[in-house]
Design an enzyme around this catalytic site. Structure first.
Site, short mmCIF file in Angstrom:
data_model
loop_
_atom_site.label_atom_id
_atom_site.label_comp_id
_atom_site.label_asym_id
_atom_site.label_seq_id
_atom_site.Cartn_x
_atom_site.Cartn_y
_atom_site.Cartn_z
N ASN A 76 2.78 20.37 -20.39
CA ASN A 76 2.44 19.54 -21.58
C ASN A 76 2.41 20.21 -22.63
OD1 ASN A 76 1.85 16.92 -20.19
ND2 ASN A 76 -0.23 17.75 -19.72
N ARG A 107 -0.78 22.76 -14.11
CA ARG A 107 -0.06 21.77 -14.52
C ARG A 107 0.22 21.25 -15.80
NH1 ARG A 107 2.48 16.63 -10.67
NH2 ARG A 107 3.76 15.81 -12.18
N GLU A 153 12.87 19.19 -23.37
CA GLU A 153 11.97 19.56 -21.91
C GLU A 153 12.61 20.91 -21.43
OE1 GLU A 153 9.25 17.94 -21.32
OE2 GLU A 153 9.40 16.19 -22.06
N ARG A 179 0.81 -1.45 -0.04
CA ARG A 179 -0.07 0.10 -0.05
C ARG A 179 0.89 1.36 0.03
NH1 ARG A 179 -3.06 -2.94 3.66
NH2 ARG A 179 -4.98 -3.79 2.35
N LYS A 221 4.57 11.98 -10.42
CA LYS A 221 3.73 11.18 -11.57
C LYS A 221 4.68 9.75 -11.63
CE LYS A 221 1.04 14.28 -14.04
NZ LYS A 221 0.57 14.54 -15.62
N HIS A 280 3.26 18.50 -26.10
CA HIS A 280 3.01 16.95 -25.76
C HIS A 280 1.68 16.32 -26.31
CE1 HIS A 280 6.07 17.71 -22.99
NE2 HIS A 280 6.13 16.35 -22.45
N GLU A 305 -2.81 18.02 -11.33
CA GLU A 305 -3.39 18.55 -12.34
C GLU A 305 -5.00 18.82 -12.40
OE1 GLU A 305 -1.23 16.63 -15.51
OE2 GLU A 305 -2.84 16.94 -16.97
N HIS A 325 11.15 10.26 -26.55
CA HIS A 325 10.05 10.96 -26.03
C HIS A 325 10.47 12.48 -26.25
CE1 HIS A 325 7.09 12.73 -23.52
NE2 HIS A 325 7.92 13.31 -22.70
N HIS A 365 2.60 12.89 -27.77
CA HIS A 365 2.06 11.43 -27.66
C HIS A 365 1.39 10.71 -28.74
CE1 HIS A 365 1.65 13.19 -23.24
NE2 HIS A 365 2.72 12.45 -23.26
N LYS A 389 9.45 23.60 -12.57
CA LYS A 389 8.54 22.43 -12.48
C LYS A 389 8.18 22.44 -10.91
CE LYS A 389 7.00 17.79 -13.41
NZ LYS A 389 7.32 16.72 -14.35
N1 LIG Z 1 6.92 10.74 -14.56
C1 LIG Z 1 7.04 11.99 -15.25
O1 LIG Z 1 6.64 12.97 -14.96
C2 LIG Z 1 7.64 11.87 -16.75
C3 LIG Z 1 7.80 12.96 -17.38
C4 LIG Z 1 8.26 12.78 -18.45
C5 LIG Z 1 8.64 11.42 -19.08
N2 LIG Z 1 8.44 10.43 -18.34
C6 LIG Z 1 8.81 9.23 -18.59
O2 LIG Z 1 10.28 8.76 -19.02
C7 LIG Z 1 10.67 7.88 -19.90
C8 LIG Z 1 11.96 8.19 -20.72
O3 LIG Z 1 12.87 8.60 -19.97
P1 LIG Z 1 14.22 8.82 -20.63
O4 LIG Z 1 14.24 9.55 -21.66
O5 LIG Z 1 15.28 9.05 -19.18
O6 LIG Z 1 14.64 7.35 -21.16
P2 LIG Z 1 15.12 5.97 -20.55
O7 LIG Z 1 14.91 6.19 -18.99
O8 LIG Z 1 14.48 4.90 -21.18
O9 LIG Z 1 16.72 5.91 -20.61
C9 LIG Z 1 17.24 5.93 -21.76
C10 LIG Z 1 18.52 5.21 -21.95
O10 LIG Z 1 19.37 5.91 -21.23
C11 LIG Z 1 20.23 4.95 -20.40
N3 LIG Z 1 21.00 5.91 -19.41
C12 LIG Z 1 20.33 6.17 -18.07
N4 LIG Z 1 21.27 7.11 -17.58
C13 LIG Z 1 22.45 6.89 -18.44
C14 LIG Z 1 23.58 7.70 -18.21
N5 LIG Z 1 24.09 8.22 -16.86
N6 LIG Z 1 24.72 7.23 -18.66
C15 LIG Z 1 24.27 6.16 -20.00
N7 LIG Z 1 23.14 5.81 -20.38
C16 LIG Z 1 22.28 6.19 -19.30
C17 LIG Z 1 19.15 3.83 -19.89
O11 LIG Z 1 19.87 2.69 -19.51
C18 LIG Z 1 18.27 3.89 -21.02
O12 LIG Z 1 18.77 2.73 -22.00
C19 LIG Z 1 9.25 7.53 -20.56
O13 LIG Z 1 8.76 6.26 -20.16
C20 LIG Z 1 8.41 8.77 -20.38
O14 LIG Z 1 7.02 8.18 -20.12
C21 LIG Z 1 7.94 10.24 -17.32
#
Ligand SMILES: NC(=O)c1ccc[n+]([C@@H]2O[C@H](COP(=O)([O-])OP(=O)(O)OC[C@H]3O[C@@H](n4cnc5c(N)ncnc54)[C@H](O)[C@@H]3O)[C@@H](O)[C@H]2O)c1
Length: 363
Positions: A246, A242, A185, A121, A143, A249, A237, A266, A253, A227
Protein backbone atom coordinates in the site's frame (compact mmCIF):
# COMPACT_ATOMS: atom_id res chain seq x y z
CA UNK A 1 7.17 -18.11 -21.31
CA UNK A 2 7.72 -17.24 -17.67
CA UNK A 3 6.03 -19.11 -14.83
CA UNK A 4 5.82 -17.75 -11.28
CA UNK A 5 4.17 -19.75 -8.53
CA UNK A 6 2.20 -18.07 -5.78
CA UNK A 7 2.88 -20.50 -2.93
CA UNK A 8 -0.17 -20.78 -0.71
CA UNK A 9 -0.37 -24.49 0.13
CA UNK A 10 -3.46 -26.01 -1.41
CA UNK A 11 -4.45 -22.62 -2.81
CA UNK A 12 -1.18 -22.26 -4.75
CA UNK A 13 -1.39 -21.22 -8.38
CA UNK A 14 0.76 -20.18 -11.29
CA UNK A 15 1.13 -16.85 -13.01
CA UNK A 16 2.02 -17.48 -16.64
CA UNK A 17 3.47 -14.64 -18.68
CA UNK A 18 3.49 -15.31 -22.39
CA UNK A 19 3.24 -13.03 -25.41
CA UNK A 20 0.27 -14.23 -27.46
CA UNK A 21 -0.80 -16.40 -24.52
CA UNK A 22 -4.51 -15.52 -24.53
CA UNK A 23 -4.95 -17.56 -27.68
CA UNK A 24 -3.66 -20.58 -25.75
CA UNK A 25 -5.71 -20.16 -22.56
CA UNK A 26 -7.54 -23.45 -23.13
CA UNK A 27 -4.25 -25.35 -23.29
CA UNK A 28 -2.98 -23.72 -20.08
CA UNK A 29 -6.08 -24.88 -18.20
CA UNK A 30 -5.30 -28.54 -18.84
CA UNK A 31 -4.33 -30.23 -15.59
CA UNK A 32 -6.12 -27.70 -13.36
CA UNK A 33 -9.21 -29.91 -13.17
CA UNK A 34 -11.61 -27.07 -13.67
CA UNK A 35 -15.16 -27.98 -14.77
CA UNK A 36 -16.36 -28.33 -18.34
CA UNK A 37 -18.48 -25.18 -18.31
CA UNK A 38 -17.36 -21.59 -17.87
CA UNK A 39 -18.44 -17.99 -18.23
CA UNK A 40 -16.04 -15.35 -19.45
CA UNK A 41 -16.91 -12.18 -17.55
CA UNK A 42 -15.63 -9.06 -19.26
CA UNK A 43 -16.59 -5.56 -20.40
CA UNK A 44 -17.80 -4.66 -23.91
CA UNK A 45 -14.53 -3.10 -25.02
CA UNK A 46 -12.35 -6.03 -23.94
CA UNK A 47 -14.94 -8.44 -25.34
CA UNK A 48 -14.47 -6.84 -28.76
CA UNK A 49 -10.69 -6.84 -28.49
CA UNK A 50 -9.94 -10.22 -26.94
CA UNK A 51 -13.24 -12.11 -26.66
CA UNK A 52 -13.02 -14.20 -29.85
CA UNK A 53 -9.43 -15.36 -29.24
CA UNK A 54 -10.20 -16.44 -25.69
CA UNK A 55 -13.57 -18.00 -26.52
CA UNK A 56 -12.12 -20.01 -29.42
CA UNK A 57 -9.21 -21.23 -27.37
CA UNK A 58 -11.56 -22.46 -24.60
CA UNK A 59 -13.97 -24.04 -27.09
CA UNK A 60 -11.03 -25.77 -28.83
CA UNK A 61 -10.13 -27.25 -25.45
CA UNK A 62 -13.60 -28.81 -25.36
CA UNK A 63 -15.17 -26.40 -22.86
CA UNK A 64 -18.68 -24.98 -23.01
CA UNK A 65 -18.16 -21.26 -22.87
CA UNK A 66 -20.46 -18.23 -22.67
CA UNK A 67 -19.55 -14.55 -22.49
CA UNK A 68 -21.19 -12.23 -19.98
CA UNK A 69 -20.48 -8.49 -19.95
CA UNK A 70 -21.09 -5.56 -17.67
CA UNK A 71 -20.36 -1.91 -18.49
CA UNK A 72 -16.97 -0.30 -17.92
CA UNK A 73 -16.44 2.33 -15.23
CA UNK A 74 -15.81 2.34 -11.49
CA UNK A 75 -19.48 3.33 -10.94
CA UNK A 76 -20.43 -0.18 -12.06
CA UNK A 77 -18.26 -1.91 -9.46
CA UNK A 78 -21.33 -2.55 -7.31
CA UNK A 79 -23.37 -5.28 -5.66
CA UNK A 80 -26.11 -4.54 -8.21
CA UNK A 81 -23.72 -5.53 -11.02
CA UNK A 82 -22.74 -8.68 -9.16
CA UNK A 83 -26.39 -9.61 -8.63
CA UNK A 84 -27.03 -9.21 -12.35
CA UNK A 85 -24.05 -11.48 -13.03
CA UNK A 86 -25.46 -14.14 -10.66
CA UNK A 87 -28.76 -14.14 -12.59
CA UNK A 88 -26.94 -14.51 -15.91
CA UNK A 89 -24.72 -17.28 -14.54
CA UNK A 90 -27.82 -19.13 -13.31
CA UNK A 91 -29.60 -18.75 -16.60
CA UNK A 92 -26.53 -20.13 -18.39
CA UNK A 93 -26.68 -23.19 -16.16
CA UNK A 94 -23.38 -22.60 -14.32
CA UNK A 95 -23.17 -24.95 -11.34
CA UNK A 96 -20.74 -25.48 -8.48
CA UNK A 97 -18.26 -27.21 -10.80
CA UNK A 98 -18.29 -24.43 -13.38
CA UNK A 99 -15.70 -21.69 -13.38
CA UNK A 100 -15.32 -18.03 -14.31
CA UNK A 101 -12.73 -16.40 -16.54
CA UNK A 102 -12.18 -12.77 -15.52
CA UNK A 103 -11.05 -11.12 -18.75
CA UNK A 104 -10.24 -7.42 -18.44
CA UNK A 105 -8.73 -4.73 -16.27
CA UNK A 106 -8.66 -4.61 -12.48
CA UNK A 107 -12.30 -3.67 -12.34
CA UNK A 108 -13.43 -6.78 -14.19
CA UNK A 109 -11.04 -8.88 -12.10
CA UNK A 110 -12.44 -7.54 -8.83
CA UNK A 111 -16.12 -7.85 -9.83
CA UNK A 112 -15.88 -11.19 -11.66
CA UNK A 113 -13.66 -12.56 -8.89
CA UNK A 114 -16.18 -11.49 -6.26
CA UNK A 115 -19.02 -13.06 -8.24
CA UNK A 116 -16.97 -16.29 -8.40
CA UNK A 117 -16.14 -16.09 -4.69
CA UNK A 118 -19.80 -15.93 -3.72
CA UNK A 119 -21.80 -17.70 -6.47
CA UNK A 120 -23.08 -20.96 -4.98
CA UNK A 121 -20.78 -20.36 -2.00
CA UNK A 122 -17.76 -20.00 -4.25
CA UNK A 123 -16.64 -21.42 -7.57
CA UNK A 124 -13.18 -21.36 -9.11
CA UNK A 125 -11.92 -18.64 -11.39
CA UNK A 126 -9.07 -17.73 -13.68
CA UNK A 127 -7.63 -14.25 -14.12
CA UNK A 128 -6.75 -13.01 -17.61
CA UNK A 129 -5.74 -9.40 -16.90
CA UNK A 130 -5.63 -7.03 -19.85
CA UNK A 131 -4.38 -3.73 -18.37
CA UNK A 132 -0.86 -3.21 -17.03
CA UNK A 133 -2.30 -2.40 -13.61
CA UNK A 134 -4.22 -5.65 -13.53
CA UNK A 135 -1.27 -7.66 -14.87
CA UNK A 136 1.20 -6.46 -12.24
CA UNK A 137 -1.14 -5.98 -9.32
CA UNK A 138 -4.90 -6.56 -9.25
CA UNK A 139 -4.95 -10.09 -10.74
CA UNK A 140 -2.47 -11.51 -8.23
CA UNK A 141 -3.24 -12.05 -4.56
CA UNK A 142 -6.93 -12.94 -4.45
CA UNK A 143 -8.42 -9.66 -3.28
CA UNK A 144 -11.82 -9.33 -4.94
CA UNK A 145 -14.74 -7.07 -4.17
CA UNK A 146 -16.98 -4.15 -4.96
CA UNK A 147 -17.56 -0.59 -3.79
CA UNK A 148 -20.31 0.81 -1.59
CA UNK A 149 -21.56 4.41 -1.80
CA UNK A 150 -19.59 4.97 1.44
CA UNK A 151 -16.27 3.89 -0.03
CA UNK A 152 -14.18 1.73 -2.29
CA UNK A 153 -13.76 -2.03 -1.93
CA UNK A 154 -15.78 -2.09 1.29
CA UNK A 155 -17.35 -5.44 0.43
CA UNK A 156 -15.13 -8.26 -0.68
CA UNK A 157 -13.33 -11.46 -0.05
CA UNK A 158 -10.01 -13.23 -0.43
CA UNK A 159 -10.55 -15.71 -3.25
CA UNK A 160 -7.40 -16.92 -4.97
CA UNK A 161 -7.61 -17.64 -8.70
CA UNK A 162 -6.64 -21.04 -10.11
CA UNK A 163 -4.38 -19.43 -12.71
CA UNK A 164 -3.29 -15.96 -13.82
CA UNK A 165 -2.51 -15.74 -17.51
CA UNK A 166 -0.72 -12.56 -18.57
CA UNK A 167 -0.35 -11.75 -22.25
CA UNK A 168 1.74 -8.56 -22.65
CA UNK A 169 0.67 -8.31 -26.31
CA UNK A 170 -2.85 -7.23 -25.29
CA UNK A 171 -1.37 -4.01 -23.88
CA UNK A 172 -0.90 -2.72 -27.44
CA UNK A 173 -4.50 -1.52 -27.60
CA UNK A 174 -4.43 0.03 -24.13
CA UNK A 175 -4.84 3.78 -23.85
CA UNK A 176 -1.48 5.50 -23.12
CA UNK A 177 -2.88 7.05 -19.95
CA UNK A 178 -3.91 3.62 -18.61
CA UNK A 179 -0.48 2.22 -19.47
CA UNK A 180 1.24 4.95 -17.47
CA UNK A 181 -1.19 4.50 -14.59
CA UNK A 182 -0.23 0.80 -14.44
CA UNK A 183 3.43 1.82 -14.53
CA UNK A 184 2.95 3.59 -11.20
CA UNK A 185 2.41 0.20 -9.53
CA UNK A 186 5.51 -1.17 -11.28
CA UNK A 187 7.58 1.70 -9.84
CA UNK A 188 6.03 0.94 -6.44
CA UNK A 189 7.54 -2.57 -6.46
CA UNK A 190 11.01 -1.13 -7.00
CA UNK A 191 10.57 1.28 -4.10
CA UNK A 192 9.15 -1.25 -1.64
CA UNK A 193 11.40 -4.22 -2.30
CA UNK A 194 13.98 -4.07 -5.07
CA UNK A 195 16.51 -1.27 -5.61
CA UNK A 196 18.03 -3.04 -8.65
CA UNK A 197 14.60 -3.21 -10.25
CA UNK A 198 14.14 0.51 -9.57
CA UNK A 199 17.45 1.22 -11.35
CA UNK A 200 16.30 -0.99 -14.25
CA UNK A 201 13.13 1.12 -14.49
CA UNK A 202 15.14 4.35 -14.45
CA UNK A 203 17.11 3.06 -17.41
CA UNK A 204 14.32 1.35 -19.32
CA UNK A 205 11.09 3.23 -18.70
CA UNK A 206 10.91 4.41 -22.30
CA UNK A 207 11.38 0.89 -23.66
CA UNK A 208 8.66 -0.35 -21.29
CA UNK A 209 6.20 2.37 -22.22
CA UNK A 210 6.82 1.68 -25.91
CA UNK A 211 6.08 -1.97 -25.10
CA UNK A 212 9.42 -3.33 -26.25
CA UNK A 213 8.79 -7.04 -25.58
CA UNK A 214 11.82 -7.98 -23.48
CA UNK A 215 11.63 -4.83 -21.32
CA UNK A 216 7.90 -5.04 -20.70
CA UNK A 217 8.02 -8.77 -19.95
CA UNK A 218 10.83 -8.25 -17.47
CA UNK A 219 8.95 -5.41 -15.77
CA UNK A 220 5.79 -7.53 -15.47
CA UNK A 221 7.66 -10.63 -14.30
CA UNK A 222 9.63 -8.87 -11.56
CA UNK A 223 6.52 -7.02 -10.38
CA UNK A 224 4.55 -10.27 -10.20
CA UNK A 225 7.40 -12.06 -8.44
CA UNK A 226 7.47 -9.39 -5.74
CA UNK A 227 3.70 -9.39 -5.32
CA UNK A 228 3.64 -13.22 -5.26
CA UNK A 229 6.34 -13.32 -2.57
CA UNK A 230 4.56 -10.77 -0.38
CA UNK A 231 1.18 -12.50 -0.77
CA UNK A 232 2.72 -15.91 -0.05
CA UNK A 233 4.08 -14.58 3.25
CA UNK A 234 0.98 -12.66 4.29
CA UNK A 235 -2.05 -13.78 2.28
CA UNK A 236 -4.67 -11.97 4.35
CA UNK A 237 -2.79 -8.87 5.42
CA UNK A 238 -2.42 -10.18 8.96
CA UNK A 239 1.29 -9.88 9.73
CA UNK A 240 1.53 -6.38 8.28
CA UNK A 241 3.87 -7.39 5.46
CA UNK A 242 1.18 -7.25 2.76
CA UNK A 243 0.45 -3.70 3.87
CA UNK A 244 3.76 -2.59 2.29
CA UNK A 245 1.99 -3.03 -1.05
CA UNK A 246 0.00 0.00 0.00
CA UNK A 247 2.95 2.37 -0.39
CA UNK A 248 1.39 5.57 -1.77
CA UNK A 249 -2.12 4.22 -1.30
CA UNK A 250 -3.13 6.03 1.91
CA UNK A 251 -3.13 9.34 0.10
CA UNK A 252 -4.24 7.80 -3.21
CA UNK A 253 -7.45 6.38 -1.76
CA UNK A 254 -8.36 9.75 -0.21
CA UNK A 255 -7.64 11.61 -3.47
CA UNK A 256 -9.71 9.14 -5.47
CA UNK A 257 -12.62 9.29 -3.05
CA UNK A 258 -12.72 13.09 -2.85
CA UNK A 259 -12.61 13.40 -6.63
CA UNK A 260 -15.41 10.82 -6.99
CA UNK A 261 -13.11 8.38 -8.80
CA UNK A 262 -13.37 10.55 -11.91
CA UNK A 263 -10.39 12.90 -12.14
CA UNK A 264 -7.54 10.48 -11.55
CA UNK A 265 -6.89 6.92 -12.61
CA UNK A 266 -6.02 4.71 -9.63
CA UNK A 267 -2.36 4.54 -10.72
CA UNK A 268 -2.18 8.32 -11.09
CA UNK A 269 -3.49 8.79 -7.57
CA UNK A 270 -0.91 6.21 -6.41
CA UNK A 271 1.85 8.21 -8.13
CA UNK A 272 0.82 11.36 -6.23
CA UNK A 273 0.57 9.28 -3.04
CA UNK A 274 4.06 7.86 -3.54
CA UNK A 275 5.52 11.33 -4.09
CA UNK A 276 3.80 12.48 -0.87
CA UNK A 277 4.99 9.40 1.07
CA UNK A 278 8.55 9.90 -0.18
CA UNK A 279 8.53 13.55 0.82
CA UNK A 280 7.12 12.77 4.27
CA UNK A 281 9.75 10.04 4.69
CA UNK A 282 12.46 12.54 3.80
CA UNK A 283 11.09 15.29 6.10
CA UNK A 284 10.91 12.85 9.02
CA UNK A 285 14.53 11.87 8.45
CA UNK A 286 13.90 8.31 7.26
CA UNK A 287 14.77 8.69 3.57
CA UNK A 288 17.89 10.36 2.14
CA UNK A 289 17.08 13.34 -0.08
CA UNK A 290 18.80 11.71 -3.04
CA UNK A 291 16.39 8.75 -2.90
CA UNK A 292 13.32 10.97 -2.57
CA UNK A 293 14.51 12.93 -5.62
CA UNK A 294 15.02 9.72 -7.63
CA UNK A 295 11.46 8.60 -6.86
CA UNK A 296 9.97 11.94 -7.85
CA UNK A 297 12.08 12.18 -10.95
CA UNK A 298 11.16 8.70 -12.26
CA UNK A 299 7.46 9.41 -11.71
CA UNK A 300 7.77 12.68 -13.61
CA UNK A 301 9.80 11.13 -16.46
CA UNK A 302 7.09 8.57 -17.01
CA UNK A 303 4.53 11.38 -17.16
CA UNK A 304 2.77 10.54 -13.92
CA UNK A 305 1.38 13.32 -11.70
CA UNK A 306 3.13 14.27 -8.45
CA UNK A 307 0.81 17.14 -7.58
CA UNK A 308 -2.98 17.51 -7.53
CA UNK A 309 -5.58 20.24 -7.73
CA UNK A 310 -9.07 21.14 -6.61
CA UNK A 311 -9.10 19.17 -3.35
CA UNK A 312 -9.45 20.48 0.19
CA UNK A 313 -6.51 19.52 2.40
CA UNK A 314 -8.62 19.24 5.58
CA UNK A 315 -11.06 16.91 3.84
CA UNK A 316 -8.22 14.80 2.47
CA UNK A 317 -6.71 14.37 5.94
CA UNK A 318 -10.02 13.49 7.58
CA UNK A 319 -10.76 11.00 4.80
CA UNK A 320 -7.44 9.29 5.61
CA UNK A 321 -8.31 9.16 9.30
CA UNK A 322 -11.49 7.25 8.54
CA UNK A 323 -10.02 4.95 5.89
CA UNK A 324 -10.79 1.27 6.50
CA UNK A 325 -7.08 0.71 7.02
CA UNK A 326 -6.81 3.34 9.74
CA UNK A 327 -6.46 1.84 13.20
CA UNK A 328 -8.11 3.68 16.12
CA UNK A 329 -8.15 6.96 14.24
CA UNK A 330 -4.40 6.79 13.48
CA UNK A 331 -3.45 7.12 9.84
CA UNK A 332 -1.54 4.07 8.60
CA UNK A 333 1.38 5.06 6.43
CA UNK A 334 3.97 3.11 4.53
CA UNK A 335 7.14 5.19 4.52
CA UNK A 336 10.45 4.60 2.77
CA UNK A 337 13.89 4.12 4.37
CA UNK A 338 15.62 3.95 1.02
CA UNK A 339 14.76 2.91 -2.51
CA UNK A 340 14.05 -0.81 -2.01
CA UNK A 341 12.96 -0.71 1.63
CA UNK A 342 9.80 0.55 3.32
CA UNK A 343 8.12 0.21 6.70
CA UNK A 344 4.69 0.60 8.23
CA UNK A 345 3.95 3.32 10.77
CA UNK A 346 1.11 5.24 12.38
CA UNK A 347 3.47 7.96 13.53
CA UNK A 348 3.13 10.60 10.87
CA UNK A 349 2.38 13.95 12.52
CA UNK A 350 -0.77 15.47 11.02
CA UNK A 351 1.13 18.76 10.63
CA UNK A 352 3.76 17.19 8.41
CA UNK A 353 1.11 15.43 6.35
CA UNK A 354 -0.87 18.65 5.88
CA UNK A 355 2.24 20.66 4.97
CA UNK A 356 3.32 18.18 2.31
CA UNK A 357 -0.20 17.97 0.88
CA UNK A 358 -0.49 21.74 0.82
CA UNK A 359 2.83 22.02 -1.03
CA UNK A 360 1.63 19.54 -3.63
CA UNK A 361 -1.78 21.07 -4.07
CA UNK A 362 -2.02 23.35 -7.12
CA UNK A 363 -4.47 26.17 -7.00
N1 LIG B 1 -7.73 -6.60 -6.28
C1 LIG B 1 -6.64 -5.90 -6.19
O1 LIG B 1 -5.66 -6.32 -5.56
C2 LIG B 1 -6.57 -4.57 -6.88
C3 LIG B 1 -5.35 -3.88 -6.93
C4 LIG B 1 -5.30 -2.66 -7.61
C5 LIG B 1 -6.46 -2.16 -8.23
N2 LIG B 1 -7.63 -2.85 -8.15
C6 LIG B 1 -8.84 -2.34 -8.80
O2 LIG B 1 -8.64 -2.27 -10.21
C7 LIG B 1 -9.51 -1.29 -10.76
C8 LIG B 1 -8.76 -0.47 -11.77
O3 LIG B 1 -8.28 -1.34 -12.76
P1 LIG B 1 -7.67 -0.83 -14.15
O4 LIG B 1 -6.76 0.29 -13.92
O5 LIG B 1 -7.17 -2.03 -14.83
O6 LIG B 1 -8.91 -0.17 -14.87
P2 LIG B 1 -10.20 -0.79 -15.55
O7 LIG B 1 -10.35 -2.21 -15.22
O8 LIG B 1 -11.31 0.13 -15.21
O9 LIG B 1 -9.86 -0.64 -17.09
C9 LIG B 1 -9.65 0.64 -17.68
C10 LIG B 1 -10.17 0.68 -19.11
O10 LIG B 1 -9.30 -0.07 -19.95
C11 LIG B 1 -10.08 -0.86 -20.86
N3 LIG B 1 -9.22 -1.98 -21.25
C12 LIG B 1 -8.88 -3.06 -20.52
N4 LIG B 1 -7.99 -3.80 -21.18
C13 LIG B 1 -7.76 -3.20 -22.38
C14 LIG B 1 -6.92 -3.47 -23.48
N5 LIG B 1 -6.10 -4.52 -23.49
N6 LIG B 1 -6.95 -2.62 -24.54
C15 LIG B 1 -7.77 -1.53 -24.51
N7 LIG B 1 -8.55 -1.20 -23.49
C16 LIG B 1 -8.55 -2.03 -22.43
C17 LIG B 1 -11.30 -1.21 -20.08
O11 LIG B 1 -12.36 -1.53 -20.95
C18 LIG B 1 -11.55 0.08 -19.29
O12 LIG B 1 -12.29 0.98 -20.07
C19 LIG B 1 -10.04 -0.49 -9.59
O13 LIG B 1 -11.39 -0.85 -9.37
C20 LIG B 1 -9.17 -0.93 -8.41
O14 LIG B 1 -9.86 -0.88 -7.18
C21 LIG B 1 -7.70 -4.04 -7.49
Amino acid sequence: MEKITVSLGERSYDIIIEAGGIARLGAFLGGLRLGAKCAIITDPRVKDLCGPLVTNSLADAGLRVDVVTFPEGEENKTLATVERLYHEMLSLGLDRKSFVVALGGGLVGDVAGFAAATYMRGIRFVQVPTTLLAQVDASVGGKVGVNLPEGKNLVGSFHQPSLVLIDPDVLRTLDGRDLKAGFAEVIKYGIIRDADFFSFLEENWEAILSLEPSAVEKAIAISCRIKAAVVAEDEREESGLRAILNFGHTVAHAIEALSDYRTYRHGEAVAIGMAVAAEISERLGHLPKGDADRIESLLKSVGLPVTFSGLDIGQLVSRMRFDKKAVRDKIRFVLAKKVGEVFLTDDVPLDTLSQVLRKRSER
